[in-house]
Design a protein around this motif. Structure first.
Motif, short mmCIF file in Angstrom:
data_model
loop_
_atom_site.label_atom_id
_atom_site.label_comp_id
_atom_site.label_asym_id
_atom_site.label_seq_id
_atom_site.Cartn_x
_atom_site.Cartn_y
_atom_site.Cartn_z
N PHE A 155 0.83 -1.21 0.00
CA PHE A 155 0.00 0.00 0.00
C PHE A 155 0.86 1.26 0.00
O PHE A 155 0.52 2.26 -0.65
N GLU A 156 1.99 1.22 0.69
CA GLU A 156 2.87 2.39 0.74
C GLU A 156 3.40 2.73 -0.66
O GLU A 156 3.53 3.91 -1.00
N GLY A 157 3.66 1.71 -1.46
CA GLY A 157 4.12 1.95 -2.83
C GLY A 157 3.04 2.61 -3.68
O GLY A 157 3.32 3.49 -4.49
N TYR A 158 1.81 2.17 -3.48
CA TYR A 158 0.69 2.79 -4.20
C TYR A 158 0.53 4.26 -3.79
O TYR A 158 0.37 5.14 -4.64
N ALA A 159 0.59 4.55 -2.49
CA ALA A 159 0.46 5.92 -2.01
C ALA A 159 1.61 6.78 -2.53
O ALA A 159 1.42 7.95 -2.90
N ALA A 160 2.81 6.21 -2.57
CA ALA A 160 3.97 6.96 -3.06
C ALA A 160 3.80 7.35 -4.52
O ALA A 160 4.25 8.42 -4.95
N SER A 161 3.14 6.48 -5.29
CA SER A 161 2.89 6.80 -6.69
C SER A 161 2.03 8.06 -6.81
O SER A 161 2.32 8.95 -7.63
N LYS A 162 0.99 8.15 -6.00
CA LYS A 162 0.14 9.35 -6.02
C LYS A 162 0.94 10.59 -5.65
O LYS A 162 0.76 11.67 -6.22
N THR A 163 1.86 10.44 -4.70
CA THR A 163 2.63 11.57 -4.20
C THR A 163 3.54 12.16 -5.26
O THR A 163 3.84 13.37 -5.24
N LEU A 183 3.00 13.11 -8.13
CA LEU A 183 2.39 14.21 -8.89
C LEU A 183 2.84 15.56 -8.35
O LEU A 183 3.05 16.51 -9.11
N PHE A 184 3.01 15.65 -7.03
CA PHE A 184 3.40 16.92 -6.41
C PHE A 184 4.90 17.18 -6.52
O PHE A 184 5.33 18.32 -6.57
N GLY A 185 5.69 16.10 -6.58
CA GLY A 185 7.13 16.27 -6.73
C GLY A 185 7.51 16.84 -8.08
O GLY A 185 8.61 17.39 -8.23
N MET A 186 6.63 16.75 -9.07
CA MET A 186 6.92 17.30 -10.40
C MET A 186 6.54 18.77 -10.52
O MET A 186 6.85 19.41 -11.53
N GLN A 187 5.88 19.34 -9.51
CA GLN A 187 5.40 20.72 -9.61
C GLN A 187 6.52 21.74 -9.44
O GLN A 187 7.54 21.49 -8.79
N ASN A 188 6.30 22.90 -10.03
CA ASN A 188 7.15 24.06 -9.77
C ASN A 188 6.67 24.76 -8.51
O ASN A 188 5.54 24.54 -8.05
N ILE A 189 7.49 25.64 -7.97
CA ILE A 189 7.14 26.33 -6.73
C ILE A 189 5.91 27.22 -6.90
O ILE A 189 5.21 27.54 -5.94
N SER A 190 5.60 27.60 -8.15
CA SER A 190 4.44 28.47 -8.40
C SER A 190 3.14 27.67 -8.49
O SER A 190 2.07 28.26 -8.54
N GLY A 191 3.23 26.34 -8.51
CA GLY A 191 2.03 25.53 -8.64
C GLY A 191 1.26 25.41 -7.34
O GLY A 191 1.78 25.70 -6.25
N TYR A 192 0.02 24.99 -7.45
CA TYR A 192 -0.84 24.80 -6.28
C TYR A 192 -1.05 23.29 -6.05
O TYR A 192 -1.37 22.56 -6.99
N ALA A 193 -0.90 22.88 -4.81
CA ALA A 193 -1.19 21.51 -4.40
C ALA A 193 -2.48 21.52 -3.60
O ALA A 193 -2.55 22.13 -2.53
N VAL A 194 -3.53 20.87 -4.12
CA VAL A 194 -4.84 20.85 -3.48
C VAL A 194 -5.08 19.42 -3.00
O VAL A 194 -5.23 18.49 -3.80
N ILE A 195 -5.10 19.22 -1.67
CA ILE A 195 -5.08 17.87 -1.12
C ILE A 195 -6.20 17.70 -0.10
O ILE A 195 -6.34 18.49 0.84
N GLY A 196 -7.00 16.64 -0.29
CA GLY A 196 -8.05 16.30 0.66
C GLY A 196 -7.47 15.73 1.94
O GLY A 196 -6.49 14.98 1.89
N VAL A 197 -8.08 16.05 3.06
CA VAL A 197 -7.56 15.58 4.35
C VAL A 197 -8.64 14.82 5.12
O VAL A 197 -8.73 14.89 6.34
N ASP A 198 -9.44 14.05 4.38
CA ASP A 198 -10.48 13.23 5.02
C ASP A 198 -10.00 11.82 5.33
O ASP A 198 -10.77 11.03 5.88
N ASP A 199 -8.78 11.48 4.97
CA ASP A 199 -8.20 10.19 5.36
C ASP A 199 -6.77 10.42 5.81
O ASP A 199 -6.12 11.41 5.47
N GLU A 200 -6.27 9.50 6.61
CA GLU A 200 -4.97 9.68 7.25
C GLU A 200 -3.83 9.72 6.25
O GLU A 200 -2.88 10.51 6.42
N VAL A 201 -3.88 8.90 5.21
CA VAL A 201 -2.78 8.85 4.26
C VAL A 201 -2.66 10.16 3.49
O VAL A 201 -1.57 10.72 3.33
#
Length: 430
Positions: free
Chosen positions: A196-204, A206-224
């Motif tokens: 499961f950690e590998g699957y979650a890391a795959s989602k993550t 997406l944000f590592g490819m962003q520039n500093i000017s980009g926006y990261a919009v993340i839901g916080v309804d689950d712990e992961v």
């Protein structure tokens, strides 16, 4: 289609010739690239024969190629193409990466990337609908079934809205989204990841490819997802916006967006639209007028005061649970080819179930589970009969819902065919 001079004179191998693979071959050839293409199915190869060189990338020397483009359906964690490409020093990429590389030759634009375990398609379509309502040139593509390379480029000022599966993100390295969205993360596709950690890391990623000017919009309804938001905050790669379904109260003005899962989708889409400069009244108008997607909480009709809802896309209990949460009195049609022997995720919403109507291979098992929970059950067997049984029992103001919590392959070609059969059965009620 989207073409680019960055591919001119380069050499690519394309493995898998379904929708995205065919669009990739077409775009690369139109861009002046040399293309080798392959699919195990002869009928798929026939679609590019005479235009691309037909050869299995596993059987040729890949040295000198600029990339091997694989379909998201190729399980790269265990497929031999991974080792073959690595040995040749050739990147293994997908069509989203080609789009990322082509961006600098397109008219000025912005990109929204949306990922998560559940809700991606609805949020992608909703963001697109809001932007269209506001008069912003926009296209959606990616995992929603529309290969982005097959679309015509947008004019200056346009917005590309991409639904991104973890598989697509795995094959992408340069997609700097102006707005990147993570809806939620729960266990899924564990056959494609070591854990499961590998699957979650795959989602993550997406944000590592962003520039500093980009926006990261993340839901916080689950712990992961909350932990991912904390990590993105520490990295400082994008400007972080957290959101929660708890920010939504009344959903009565959103007929196609009922239930707590759609509350999360709406908050995510509204955040995206706001960051893209859409006025609040246009956001409200877009959410209220959103028509919904086929087979996802789709309102297919109302007869004698009873609403009929097609949620055929819900192929496991986790997907069905939020659908049951959406309405207070549901005549629930469920069953098919089971993915597990329990309905535990649905149990918190059994008080919303007026009665169950089971179909397919899982029919007897699910009937037993619901009876043990004190619910009346009819073992209808077929979908057509279940619609008749539920319609006969439902009262005005109640809902008949197909949300099977099962795959469709015991009785139907796919979930779309199952949803179409439900719609036809409802129409046949007269």
């Amino acid at each position: 289609m989207i073409t680019s001079s960055v591919f001119s004179g380069k050499k690519y191998a394309v493995l898998g010739l379904a929708r995205s693979g065919l669009a990739t071959v077409d775009a690369l050839l139109a861009s002046g690239a040399d293309v080798v293409a392959w699919d195990e199915k002869e009928e798929a190869r026939a679609k590019v024969e005479g235009r691309a060189t037909l050869a299995d990338p596993l059987a040729i020397d890949l040295k000198g190629f600029d990339g091997v483009i694989v379909s998201p359906g190729v399980p790269i964690i265990r497929h031999p193409i991974r080792a073959k490409a690595t040995e040749a020093g050739v990147p293994l990429i997908g069509d989203i990466e080609l789009f990322a590389l082509a961006r600098r030759t397109l008219p000025p634009h912005r990109v929204v990337g949306i990922t998560g375990t559940n809700g991606k398609s609805t949020t992608t379509a909703l963001v697109t609908h809001i932007l269209e309502t506001a008069g912003v040139p926009t296209l959606m593509g990616g995992n929603i079934g529309l290969p982005i390379l097959s679309r015509d480029p947008l004019p200056a000022g346009g917005v590309y809205v991409l639904e991104l599966s973890s598989y697509q993100i795995d094959l992408t390295y340069n997609l700097a989204c102006d707005v990147a969205v993570l809806l939620n993360v729960s266990p899924d596709h564990l056959d494609r990841y070591p854990d499961f950690e590998g699957y979650a890391a795959s989602k993550t990623r997406l944000f590592g490819m962003q520039n500093i000017s980009g926006y990261a919009v993340i839901g916080v309804d689950d712990e992961v997802s909350t932990a991912i938001a904390d990590m993105v905050d520490r990295l400082g790669r994008g400007q972080l916006r957290r959101f929660s379904r708890r920010q939504v109260g009344d959903q009565s003005n959103w007929p196609s967006l009922q239930g707590p899962h759609n509350a999360q989708n709406v908050v995510a889409a509204a955040n995206v639209a706001h960051l893209l400069g859409v006025p609040g009244d246009k956001i409200d108008q877009g959410v209220a007028s959103y028509p919904g997607l086929p087979h996802r909480m789709e309102r297919v009709g109302e007869k004698n005061g009873v609403l009929f809802v097609n949620d055929s896309k819900a192929t496991n209990a986790m997907s069905t649970a939020p659908a049951l949460a959406a309405y207070p009195k549901i005549h629930w049609i469920l069953g098919g080819l089971p993915k597990s022997d329990e309905l535990n995720d649905c149990a918190p919403y059994y008080d919303h179930v007026a009665a169950g109507y089971t179909i397919g291979e899982a029919g007897q098992m699910f009937a037993r589970i619901l009876r043990d929970a004190g619910k009346p059950v009819t073992e209808s067997g077929t979908l057509e009969q279940a619609v008749k049984d539920a319609a006969a029992a439902a009262k005005p103001g109640e809902v008949v819902m197909l949300s099977p919590a099962c795959a469709s392959f015991d009785q139907f070609r796919d979930f779309e065919a199952r949803g179409d059969a439900f719609r036809a059965a409802v129409e046949a009620l007269g």
